[in-house]
Design a protein around this motif. Structure first.
Motif, mmCIF file in Angstrom:
data_model
loop_
_atom_site.group_PDB
_atom_site.id
_atom_site.type_symbol
_atom_site.label_atom_id
_atom_site.label_comp_id
_atom_site.label_asym_id
_atom_site.label_seq_id
_atom_site.Cartn_x
_atom_site.Cartn_y
_atom_site.Cartn_z
ATOM 1 N N UNK A 295 9.932 4.957 9.518
ATOM 2 C CA UNK A 295 8.904 4.097 10.103
ATOM 3 C C UNK A 295 7.999 3.518 9.017
ATOM 4 N N UNK A 296 7.612 4.348 8.056
ATOM 5 C CA UNK A 296 6.780 3.844 6.963
ATOM 6 C C UNK A 296 7.519 2.803 6.131
ATOM 7 N N UNK A 297 8.817 3.055 5.881
ATOM 8 C CA UNK A 297 9.600 2.088 5.110
ATOM 9 C C UNK A 297 9.718 0.768 5.861
ATOM 10 N N UNK A 298 9.906 0.822 7.188
ATOM 11 C CA UNK A 298 10.000 -0.400 7.994
ATOM 12 C C UNK A 298 8.705 -1.183 7.937
ATOM 13 N N UNK A 299 7.575 -0.477 7.979
ATOM 14 C CA UNK A 299 6.286 -1.155 7.904
ATOM 15 C C UNK A 299 6.105 -1.848 6.550
ATOM 16 N N UNK A 300 6.556 -1.209 5.487
ATOM 17 C CA UNK A 300 6.429 -1.834 4.167
ATOM 18 C C UNK A 300 7.349 -3.035 4.027
ATOM 19 N N UNK A 301 8.540 -2.956 4.604
ATOM 20 C CA UNK A 301 9.423 -4.128 4.615
ATOM 21 C C UNK A 301 8.763 -5.293 5.350
ATOM 22 N N UNK A 302 8.100 -5.008 6.473
ATOM 23 C CA UNK A 302 7.435 -6.083 7.216
ATOM 24 C C UNK A 302 6.315 -6.702 6.408
ATOM 25 N N UNK A 303 5.542 -5.862 5.705
ATOM 26 C CA UNK A 303 4.464 -6.397 4.870
ATOM 27 C C UNK A 303 5.010 -7.278 3.750
ATOM 28 N N UNK A 304 6.130 -6.867 3.155
ATOM 29 C CA UNK A 304 6.734 -7.674 2.095
ATOM 30 C C UNK A 304 7.228 -9.010 2.643
ATOM 31 N N UNK A 305 7.853 -8.994 3.826
ATOM 32 C CA UNK A 305 8.307 -10.244 4.439
ATOM 33 C C UNK A 305 7.142 -11.151 4.801
ATOM 34 N N UNK A 306 6.056 -10.561 5.312
ATOM 35 C CA UNK A 306 4.874 -11.363 5.638
ATOM 36 C C UNK A 306 4.294 -12.017 4.393
ATOM 37 N N UNK A 307 4.295 -11.287 3.279
ATOM 38 C CA UNK A 307 3.769 -11.853 2.042
ATOM 39 C C UNK A 307 4.663 -12.973 1.523
ATOM 40 N N UNK A 308 5.975 -12.881 1.769
ATOM 41 C CA UNK A 308 6.876 -13.959 1.366
ATOM 42 C C UNK A 308 6.695 -15.187 2.243
ATOM 43 N N UNK A 309 6.527 -14.986 3.557
ATOM 44 C CA UNK A 309 6.411 -16.124 4.469
ATOM 45 C C UNK A 309 5.037 -16.772 4.405
ATOM 46 N N UNK A 310 3.978 -15.962 4.286
ATOM 47 C CA UNK A 310 2.613 -16.486 4.231
ATOM 48 C C UNK A 310 1.920 -15.891 3.004
ATOM 49 N N UNK A 311 2.220 -16.437 1.814
ATOM 50 C CA UNK A 311 1.693 -15.815 0.589
ATOM 51 C C UNK A 311 0.173 -15.893 0.514
ATOM 52 N N UNK A 312 -0.443 -14.741 0.300
ATOM 53 C CA UNK A 312 -1.882 -14.596 0.048
ATOM 54 C C UNK A 312 -2.766 -14.969 1.234
ATOM 55 N N UNK A 313 -2.203 -15.240 2.399
ATOM 56 C CA UNK A 313 -3.025 -15.628 3.547
ATOM 57 C C UNK A 313 -3.637 -14.397 4.192
ATOM 58 N N UNK A 314 -4.939 -14.499 4.516
ATOM 59 C CA UNK A 314 -5.658 -13.434 5.201
ATOM 60 C C UNK A 314 -6.400 -14.049 6.383
ATOM 61 N N UNK A 315 -6.728 -13.211 7.349
ATOM 62 C CA UNK A 315 -7.495 -13.651 8.508
ATOM 63 C C UNK A 315 -8.981 -13.534 8.203
ATOM 64 N N UNK A 316 -9.729 -14.543 8.606
ATOM 65 C CA UNK A 316 -11.172 -14.494 8.427
ATOM 66 C C UNK A 316 -11.763 -13.484 9.405
ATOM 67 N N UNK A 317 -12.569 -12.532 8.903
ATOM 68 C CA UNK A 317 -13.115 -11.513 9.820
ATOM 69 C C UNK A 317 -14.106 -12.130 10.804
ATOM 70 N N UNK A 318 -14.148 -11.571 12.021
ATOM 71 C CA UNK A 318 -15.072 -12.040 13.049
ATOM 72 C C UNK A 318 -16.390 -11.279 13.025
ATOM 73 N N UNK A 319 -16.351 -10.009 12.609
ATOM 74 C CA UNK A 319 -17.549 -9.181 12.689
ATOM 75 C C UNK A 319 -18.428 -9.285 11.446
ATOM 76 N N UNK A 320 -17.863 -9.741 10.310
ATOM 77 C CA UNK A 320 -18.615 -9.853 9.057
ATOM 78 C C UNK A 320 -18.620 -11.326 8.650
ATOM 79 N N UNK A 321 -19.742 -11.872 8.201
ATOM 80 C CA UNK A 321 -19.743 -13.264 7.726
ATOM 81 C C UNK A 321 -18.809 -13.440 6.531
#
Length: 807
Positions: free
Chosen positions: A472-498
């Protein structure tokens, strides 16, 4: 007549404009009206050589190179040079090393001496051939022993299986050896005599074809008779020696014998007396030595005991025995002679000896300009009393502990994106603690029940569940690597902190390539502990020039010496008694000091598991090995380099760590330790530079979506969620995934909508991006202790890429 009729230009002659130099790099040389300063010619090159002299000069250079190669080949294994060190490496579990060593020992007129240090090792002396060898078998499955012995070996003798050649463990061993640097080698194939002659020939052809990928044009040596072992020895002594740059410039030594003398203060630390033959370069007593796997140490003195592997042993008076008998008896009386005839070659000079200091001790008051007066100290105490607040703390908490308790309103003000996962884990832990506090009585009852409860056999087997958790941990890391390849360096703007608070350490850049960034700006506190060269390449060049000129004094190459190493822990001697090789390398000046090292590595094709930045990895750099948590960055020629969150399989990356200085060239191997203790090879490469000023930039990308699209303007939402954030990031340039560029004109409303202007009309499916940058530094996680690896087995739990599906 000719002078009288000379042509003169008329008034209508064409006048060309002078050439404008422009602003390129060569304009400074043309400002003197096109005149270029004359280069100073060396005196020896004033006259050009004619054809005969050039041919004669080339012939002399060719003869000098040939004589140097022959002299090196003759000195290795002779009476003046060190014995020819041959390391025996098994590449298959079915390969028989014992039979091979027995055949090598059965040479005519050769004397065999057993080694004290290594189990199964022996020295072979051939006075008739005027050659001497030392054979050291590497323990099968011990990766550190194989790599350490290959660092100092003159030749490697690979033992292959007659049918399969090598297995998966042998393939892994070969990958590590090729990445570290392979010395001269020979391939021996024992066995195969039980096969019929026809099948034996077919098996040999199949084996020759299978080894072509690893060893092109390599010759297989059968090893079943004494004659074949003689041919193998002749090949080992006559083949061309391969040079490893990191060991040729440093004195090194493989211990043949060792003795530990405890110090007066403690039995755990003492002086280690290591005996062996000097190789590589002259060994100076004032330089530091590095014991591979144990650390850096100082020498107190160097002794010269009699050579135990001498081809012409000394004849003792009154002893009337043949020379061969004396050679054999010399091994029994070696200790007595060593005590009698030990000569002290040199002792360390404290004024010239290298220091063991590896870090700068920073002075916290170094940048302080003024010292506070008594009135200012009193004001500070009064302000502290005024700022006291009432905090609910558990019973029995001291004032010091209460000062560290943070209210809920103060959390998250200085969060960094690197610690998001840690903060999430802390929240989960707090929830678990609160649940435990609410139901303490239930847990006590549960503990009482568990003491009398019997567990069935099926519930005791937790190995399967642990394996599922790792998957399960390995699958989660594979997903994170794929997300970084598809959307490089993109992060979500937080709603609770300015956003202006959350990303307060980041800045915008007009151009990542050309915008300036001061390398001395906002350095971390760890940079006060490291050393930096004013010009690293010049220092390296001067050091190597001194080595080539042989200006150092000390024990020459080929001498049998005993080194007195000071303040060595007793664990070094214990590992030597267990049969582990004891390898010493002499350090060049400054190589014990800490700095920032940059390695250029490429992902090993045999490993596809995702490797995230700042994960703990094991480094084998030249003669050192250590653990550290590195940064990954792109390898470019610019002055700024973008951080990579994962180790990419398709490109070479630069790995940055805090580590002791090493002068390149030096190979580097990166390993990752599995949960079961095995070390997987994940990347290989070389040392790029020692440069703390190399700027590694982390990029964050905030994304928004066009809400209303006009000709060259658009209303963008979901990038920010309040008006103040839009005004804060207004100077930063915008870009889109489809190549448009623009900027923020004004905010609309109070919920983060903003009016943006672009250089063209947007598409409805386009995405608006805003780039933010921050310089990052490696963490000080250097640890010289590396645990011993478990024998390697190929992992079967890796998931193929097509099984990882994104949600």
């Amino acid at each position: 007549m000719a002078a009288a009729g000379a042509h003169r230009p008329g008034p209508l002659k064409q006048q060309n404009k002078a050439h404008k130099g422009g602003k390129h790099s060569g304009s400074s040389q043309r400002r003197a009206g096109g005149r270029v300063p004359v280069k100073a010619q060396p005196r020896r090159r004033l006259r050009d050589l004619n054809r005969v002299d050039r041919r004669h000069q080339a012939l002399q250079l060719r003869r000098q190179r040939k004589e140097a190669v022959l002299a090196e080949k003759r000195s290795l294994g002779s009476k003046d040079g060190p014995p020819h060190l041959v390391v025996v490496v098994l590449l298959h579990s079915r390969a028989a090393a014992h039979d091979c060593l027995r055949l090598l020992q059965s040479q005519d007129s050769a004397v065999v001496r057993a080694d004290e240090g290594t189990a199964g090792g022996f020295a072979l002396l051939c006075p008739r051939l005027k050659q001497r060898w030392r054979f050291v078998p590497a323990q099968a499955g011990d990766l550190h022993a194989v790599l350490d012995l290959a660092k100092v070996a003159d030749s490697l003798l690979f033992i292959l299986d007659p049918v399969d050649g090598w297995d998966t463990a042998g393939e892994h061993c070969l990958s590590c050896l090729f990445a570290q640097g392979l010395p001269s080698y020979a391939l021996a194939v024992p066995g195969g005599t039980d096969l019929p002659p026809k099948k034996r020939i077919d098996a040999r052809k199949k084996l020759s074809k299978s080894i072509e990928k690893r060893f092109p044009e390599a010759k297989l040596f059968p090893l079943n008779t004494e004659q074949e072992s003689s041919l193998l020895l002749r090949h080992l002594s006559s083949q061309k020696q391969r040079h490893l740059a990191f060991r040729d410039r440093r004195a090194h030594l493989l211990a043949r014998a060792a003795e530990f003398v405890p110090s007066q203060d403690s039995d755990l630390v003492g002086t280690l007396k290591v005996s062996g033959f000097v190789r590589g370069q002259t060994l100076n007593v004032n330089s530091l030595v590095h014991i591979v796997g144990h650390g850096d140490f100082q020498l107190s003195q160097v002794d010269a005991p009699p050579d135990p592997l001498s081809l012409n042993p000394r004849v003792v008076k009154g002893q009337k025995k043949s020379q061969d008998m004396e050679v054999q008896d010399d091994s029994g009386n070696g200790a007595d002679e060593m005590e009698e005839d030990v000569k002290v070659l040199m002792k360390a000079d404290p004024s010239k000896q290298e220091s063991l200091q590896s870090e700068v001790v920073p002075d916290p008051m170094e940048g302080e300009q003024t010292w506070p007066t008594e009135e200012e100290l009193q004001e500070a105490e009064d302000s502290l009393k005024a700022d006291r607040r009432v905090v609910k703390v558990p019973k029995g908490t001291s004032k010091y502990q209460a000062a560290w308790i943070v209210d809920d309103g103060e959390e998250g003000s200085e969060k960094d994106d690197d610690d998001d996962e840690d903060d999430d884990m802390d929240d989960l832990m707090e929830e678990a603690v609160s649940q435990e506090g609410d139901s303490s009585e239930e847990e006590e009852a549960g503990e009482e029940e568990s003491e009398t409860m019997t567990v069935s056999e099926c519930l005791r087997d937790d190995q399967y569940d642990e394996k599922m958790e790792e998957d399960e941990q390995m699958l989660e890391r594979y997903k994170q690597e794929r997300m970084d390849e598809m959307f490089p360096d993109e992060v979500d703007t937080p709603r609770d902190v300015p956003a202006r608070v959350r990303f307060q350490k980041y800045r915008g850049l007009k151009s990542f390539r050309t915008s300036p960034w001061d390398p001395k700006e906002n350095l971390p506190r760890d940079y006060a502990r490291i050393f930096q060269f004013q010009d690293f390449s010049r220092t390296r060049k001067n050091l190597f020039k001194q080595i080539e000129k042989e200006e150092t004094e000390g024990a020459l190459v080929g001498w049998y010496v005993t080194l007195h190493v000071c303040n060595v822990p007793v664990s070094v001697m214990e590992s030597f008694k267990e049969g582990k090789p004891l390898v010493l390398f002499s350090l060049l000046p400054h190589e014990q000091k800490m700095s920032v090292l940059n390695f250029l590595v490429r992902r090993h094709p045999g490993n596809s598991e995702p490797v995230r930045a700042k994960e703990e990895l094991i480094f084998h750099c030249g003669f050192r090995r250590f653990r550290a948590s590195p940064l990954f960055s792109q390898h470019t020629s610019a002055d700024k380099h973008k951080l990579e969150r994962f180790l990419r399989p398709d490109a070479a990356l630069v790995v940055t760590v805090y580590a002791p200085i090493t002068f390149p060239p030096a190979s580097v191997l990166l390993f990752k330790q599995r949960s079961n203790g095995m070390h997987d090879l994940i990347a290989t490469g070389s040392l790029l530079s020692v440069d703390p000023d190399r700027i590694v930039i982390k990029r964050l990308v905030l994304s928004g979506h066009p809400f209303k699209i006009f000709t060259k303007t658009a209303v963008v939402r979901y990038m920010f969620f309040n008006r103040e954030d839009v005004m804060w990031f207004k100077p930063v340039e915008l870009r889109t995934k489809w190549g448009r560029r623009g900027h923020i004109k004004e905010p609309l409303g109070t919920h983060g909508h903003m009016k943006c202007h672009f250089d063209g009309q947007l598409k409805s499916q386009d995405t608006v991006l805003l780039n933010l940058y921050k310089r990052v530094f490696p963490k000080w996680t250097y640890d010289p202790h590396v645990p011993e690896p478990v024998p390697w087995v190929r992992s079967e739990s890796t998931l193929p890429e097509w099984e990882v599906e994104m949600e």
